[in-house]
Design a protein around this motif. Structure first.
Motif, PDB file in Angstrom:
ATOM      1  N   ILE A  42       0.813  -1.218   0.000  1.00  0.00           N
ATOM      2  CA  ILE A  42       0.000   0.000   0.000  1.00  0.00           C
ATOM      3  C   ILE A  42       0.847   1.269   0.000  1.00  0.00           C
ATOM      4  N   PRO A  43       1.893   1.392   0.852  1.00  0.00           N
ATOM      5  CA  PRO A  43       2.698   2.622   0.780  1.00  0.00           C
ATOM      6  C   PRO A  43       3.322   2.838  -0.600  1.00  0.00           C
ATOM      7  N   TRP A  44       3.773   1.765  -1.230  1.00  0.00           N
ATOM      8  CA  TRP A  44       4.346   1.887  -2.570  1.00  0.00           C
ATOM      9  C   TRP A  44       3.276   2.300  -3.572  1.00  0.00           C
ATOM     10  N   LEU A  45       2.078   1.766  -3.420  1.00  0.00           N
ATOM     11  CA  LEU A  45       0.975   2.152  -4.319  1.00  0.00           C
ATOM     12  C   LEU A  45       0.624   3.626  -4.151  1.00  0.00           C
ATOM     13  N   PHE A  46       0.652   4.135  -2.909  1.00  0.00           N
ATOM     14  CA  PHE A  46       0.356   5.553  -2.698  1.00  0.00           C
ATOM     15  C   PHE A  46       1.377   6.439  -3.397  1.00  0.00           C
ATOM     16  N   LEU A  47       2.617   5.993  -3.477  1.00  0.00           N
ATOM     17  CA  LEU A  47       3.644   6.776  -4.161  1.00  0.00           C
ATOM     18  C   LEU A  47       3.535   6.677  -5.682  1.00  0.00           C
ATOM     19  N   THR A  48       3.204   5.498  -6.189  1.00  0.00           N
ATOM     20  CA  THR A  48       3.202   5.294  -7.639  1.00  0.00           C
ATOM     21  C   THR A  48       1.847   5.546  -8.287  1.00  0.00           C
ATOM     22  N   ASP A  49       0.770   5.140  -7.629  1.00  0.00           N
ATOM     23  CA  ASP A  49      -0.571   5.286  -8.211  1.00  0.00           C
ATOM     24  C   ASP A  49      -1.565   5.590  -7.080  1.00  0.00           C
TER      25      ASP A  49
END
Length: 127
Positions: A42-49
């Motif tokens: 989820i944190p990576w998704l918030f940064l990328t998309d």
């Protein structure tokens, strides 16, 4: 024959009282996704998309989210997650309803002015 009847009665008495393990779907899928490497980060998704991350975090838990990364990654998972509400609501719309015609502003003004006139007429009839 009597032993067979007792055996059948015992079987049906326990029917519906299964001793199988029961678990929460979301907890189970998160754990399984963590073991296989398919759980979305989820944190990576918030940064990328961010849009997709908001839908995954606040939306319903759908199997599509476990196809975003890791083994079995599917390119259509993002689109499936973002359009899942459309596919849920569409079957409930059985017919196309035409847009209602809006009344003219003059008609609304006439309605607003008619109420005080009716009120005045009602008070004058009592005198």
């Amino acid at each position: 024959m009597k032993g067979f009847k007792i055996w059948i009665m015992e079987k049906f008495k326990r029917f519906g009282q299964s001793q199988t393990l029961q678990t929460d779907y979301i907890t189970y899928m998160d754990e399984l996704g963590s073991f296989t490497g398919a759980k979305p980060n989820i944190p990576w998704l918030f940064l990328t998309d961010p849009r997709l991350a908001l839908e995954v975090y606040f939306g319903p838990c759908s199997p599509y989210q476990f196809r975003l990364m890791g083994p079995g990654k599917w390119d259509g998972a993002r689109n499936a997650i973002l359009t899942q509400w459309n596919r849920t609501v569409k079957p409930t719309r059985t017919r196309v309803v035409s847009e209602a015609q809006r009344p003219h502003p003059f008609y609304n003004l006439l309605k607003m002015l008619s109420f005080p006139l009716l009120l005045l007429a009602a008070t004058l009839t009592f005198y």
